[in-house]
Design a protein around this motif. Structure first.
Motif, PDB file in Angstrom:
ATOM      1  N   ASP A  59      -1.044  49.068 -35.126  1.00 27.69           N
ATOM      2  CA  ASP A  59      -0.664  49.579 -36.444  1.00 27.69           C
ATOM      3  C   ASP A  59       0.781  49.278 -36.833  1.00 27.69           C
ATOM      4  O   ASP A  59       1.121  49.255 -38.011  1.00 27.69           O
ATOM      5  CB  ASP A  59      -0.883  51.095 -36.501  1.00 27.69           C
ATOM      6  CG  ASP A  59      -2.359  51.451 -36.512  1.00 27.69           C
ATOM      7  OD1 ASP A  59      -3.174  50.526 -36.679  1.00 27.69           O
ATOM      8  OD2 ASP A  59      -2.681  52.638 -36.352  1.00 27.69           O
ATOM      9  N   SER A  60       1.633  49.035 -35.841  1.00 27.38           N
ATOM     10  CA  SER A  60       3.057  48.857 -36.140  1.00 27.38           C
ATOM     11  C   SER A  60       3.459  47.402 -36.347  1.00 27.38           C
ATOM     12  O   SER A  60       4.601  47.115 -36.717  1.00 27.38           O
ATOM     13  CB  SER A  60       3.904  49.450 -35.013  1.00 27.38           C
ATOM     14  OG  SER A  60       3.658  48.756 -33.798  1.00 27.38           O
ATOM     15  N   THR A  62       4.386  43.928 -37.854  1.00 26.70           N
ATOM     16  CA  THR A  62       4.837  43.542 -39.197  1.00 26.70           C
ATOM     17  C   THR A  62       4.311  42.168 -39.575  1.00 26.70           C
ATOM     18  O   THR A  62       3.818  41.416 -38.735  1.00 26.70           O
ATOM     19  CB  THR A  62       6.372  43.519 -39.264  1.00 26.70           C
ATOM     20  OG1 THR A  62       6.853  42.480 -38.386  1.00 26.70           O
ATOM     21  CG2 THR A  62       6.964  44.852 -38.870  1.00 26.70           C
ATOM     22  N   LYS A 101       4.261  46.278 -42.827  1.00 24.27           N
ATOM     23  CA  LYS A 101       3.245  46.251 -41.781  1.00 24.27           C
ATOM     24  C   LYS A 101       1.990  45.529 -42.285  1.00 24.27           C
ATOM     25  O   LYS A 101       1.615  45.652 -43.449  1.00 24.27           O
ATOM     26  CB  LYS A 101       2.901  47.668 -41.341  1.00 24.27           C
ATOM     27  CG  LYS A 101       4.060  48.359 -40.633  1.00 24.27           C
ATOM     28  CD  LYS A 101       3.702  49.780 -40.231  1.00 24.27           C
ATOM     29  CE  LYS A 101       4.885  50.435 -39.528  1.00 24.27           C
ATOM     30  NZ  LYS A 101       4.591  51.840 -39.157  1.00 24.27           N
TER      31      LYS A 101
END
Length: 385
Positions: A59-60, A62, A101
Motif C-alpha cells: 500500500d505504501s 509510490t 501512492k
C-alpha cells in the motif's frame, strides 16, 4: 496461511504471503469479527483473493518506486532504441506525481496531472509521458493493484506547441546571415571541407530543415526529378552515439512536409551519392546500407552534434557571424522573404504548425532588414523627382 486470535471481545485473522513485487513476506490482518467462524470465512475469502491476485499490494509504494520496478522489467523486453527515449518521460512523471501512492491512481488524479503539464510540453512529449504511464498502470493492474483499469476515460489535453509561441525573448534570439555571409560560408566549406559537409550545409541553408530532420534523411526521400526533399522523420541518438539511434516522428504533424529545393541542393546531393557509393565499395565488409544520406564509412547516420561542431569550425574559418543550426532556418526564412514567397507557403516549407510563428519571424526579420529597404526606396524616389 491464516492464523486467528481473539482480541478483547472480537476476533481477527492474519494472513502471511509472499509479495511478488518486493519478494518480501507480507501480512494482511483484519479484525473486528464477532466470532471465530466469521473471521475464518473472511480469511478464506481474502486468501482466495490473494490466490487470484486481487489484493492491493504494498500500500505504501509510490509511483516513482513502481516506475523503477516496471522499467527494470520493460527494458529487457525491447531494444534500447525503444526504451531509451522513455527516460525523459519517467523524469517528468516522477517530478510531478512521483510521490503519490500507486493505490491512489485514478482517472481524475491522472487527468489533472495531464492538464497541469500540458502547457509546459509539446504534443510529442506529452504523448510519450502518457504512453509510459499507461504501460506502467497496466502492469500495476496485472500485479493486482487495481481490479479495474483506473485510466478509463482519460483524454489528452490540448498541448503547448513549441512552434506556436514566439515571445519577445525568442524573437531577440533570431539571427540570420545576409546573402554575402551565406556565400562566404559556403565557399569556405567548398574549399576546406568535404562533399558531405558541403551537401549538409547547402541543404540546411536552402531548405530550412531542422538538423535532426536532415540527419534522418534517406535517399528514398530525395526526389531528384522533382527537386523535392520529403521530411518524414527526425533522428534520435542516445548520448550522440552513432550505433544507438532510431527514427522518430518529427516535432509536430505539420513538420511532415515536402520541401522544394533549388538546383544547388540537388547537385550537391548527387555528388554526395556518388562519393557514398565509392565509400561503400571501399568498406563493403563493414558497410551496412540503411539508406541514410549522411553517414560514416560504416553506413551509420552521423550525429547532429558532429555537424554542430563543424558549423562552428567553418564559421571561424570564414569569419562570418556566429549562428546555430537553428539560425540557418531563419536564414532560409530571410531568403523566402527576399524571394517574396507568400506567408502560407513559407509556413508549409518551414513546417510551422502556426502561421503566427511564421508571421512573427517574418516580421522580425523584415524589421532587421528595413534599413536596406528604405535606402532602396529612397533611391527609386530620387530617380523620379
Amino acid at each position: 496461511m491464516a492464523s486467528f486470535r481473539k482480541r478483547g471481545k472480537t476476533w481477527e485473522y492474519r494472513i502471511t504471503y509472499n509479495d511478488p513485487i518486493t519478494n518480501k513476506r507480507r501480512e494482511k490482518p483484519q479484525g473486528g469479527f464477532r466470532t471465530k467462524k466469521e473471521a475464518m470465512i473472511a480469511a478464506a475469502e481474502a486468501e482466495l483473493n490473494i490466490n487470484n491476485q486481487f489484493i492491493q499490494k504494498n500500500d505504501s509504494i509510490t509511483i516513482s518506486e513502481y516506475l523503477n520496478i516496471w522499467f527494470d522489467t520493460y527494458k529487457h523486453t525491447v531494444k534500447e532504441s525503444s526504451w531509451g527515449p522513455r527516460d525523459d518521460s519517467m523524469v517528468i512523471i516522477k517530478k510531478h506525481i512521483g510521490n503519490i501512492k500507486v493505490k491512489n491512481i485514478n482517472t481524475s488524479m491522472y487527468q489533472k496531472f495531464l492538464n497541469d503539464i500540458a502547457p509546459e510540453y509539446a504534443k510529442n512529449t506529452l504523448k510519450g509521458v502518457h504512453d509510459v504511464f499507461k504501460m506502467m498502470t497496466r502492469q500495476a493492474m496485472r500485479d493486482s493493484y487495481f481490479k479495474d483499469y483506473p485510466l478509463e476515460g482519460v483524454r489528452m489535453p490540448r498541448t503547448k506547441d513549441a512552434d506556436k509561441v514566439m515571445d519577445d525573448e525568442k524573437l531577440k534570439d533570431i539571427k540570420f546571415w545576409e546573402k554575402e555571409e551565406i556565400s562566404k560560408f559556403l565557399q569556405c566549406v567548398k574549399r576546406r571541407g568535404n562533399p558531405q559537409d558541403l551537401a549538409m550545409f547547402v541543404l540546411l541553408v536552402y531548405s530550412g530543415l531542422r538538423i535532426g530532420e536532415a540527419t534522418a534523411l534517406k535517399w528514398d526521400k530525395i526526389d531528384f526529378e522533382e527537386s523535392v526533399v520529403r521530411v518524414r522523420y527526425t533522428l534520435y541518438q542516445k548520448d550522440g552515439l552513432r550505433d544507438n539511434y532510431m527514427l522518430l516522428s518529427p516535432k509536430t504533424s505539420s513538420s511532415i512536409r515536402n520541401v522544394p529545393v533549388p538546383p544547388q541542393v540537388s547537385n550537391q546531393l548527387k555528388i554526395l551519392k556518388h562519393v557514398q557509393n565509392q565509400v561503400k565499395m571501399e568498406n563493403e565488409d563493414q558497410y551496412k546500407d540503411e539508406g541514410f544520406v549522411f553517414t560514416d564509412k560504416t553506413g551509420r547516420p552521423i550525429p547532429a552534434r558532429n555537424f554542430n561542431y563543424k558549423l562552428d569550425t567553418y564559421i571561424k574559418k570564414s569569419g562570418v557571424t556566429r549562428i546555430t543550426p537553428h539560425n540557418l532556418r531563419h536564414t532560409y526564412t530571410s531568403l523566402l522573404i527576399d524571394a517574396e514567397v507568400k506567408l502560407k507557403e513559407a509556413q508549409e516549407r518551414l513546417g510551422h504548425s502556426s502561421s503566427k510563428t511564421t508571421l512573427d519571424i517574418y516580421s522580425h526579420i523584415m524589421k532587421e532588414t528595413k534599413t536596406e529597404a528604405i535606402v532602396q526606396f529612397n533611391a527609386v524616389a530620387n530617380e523620379i523627382f
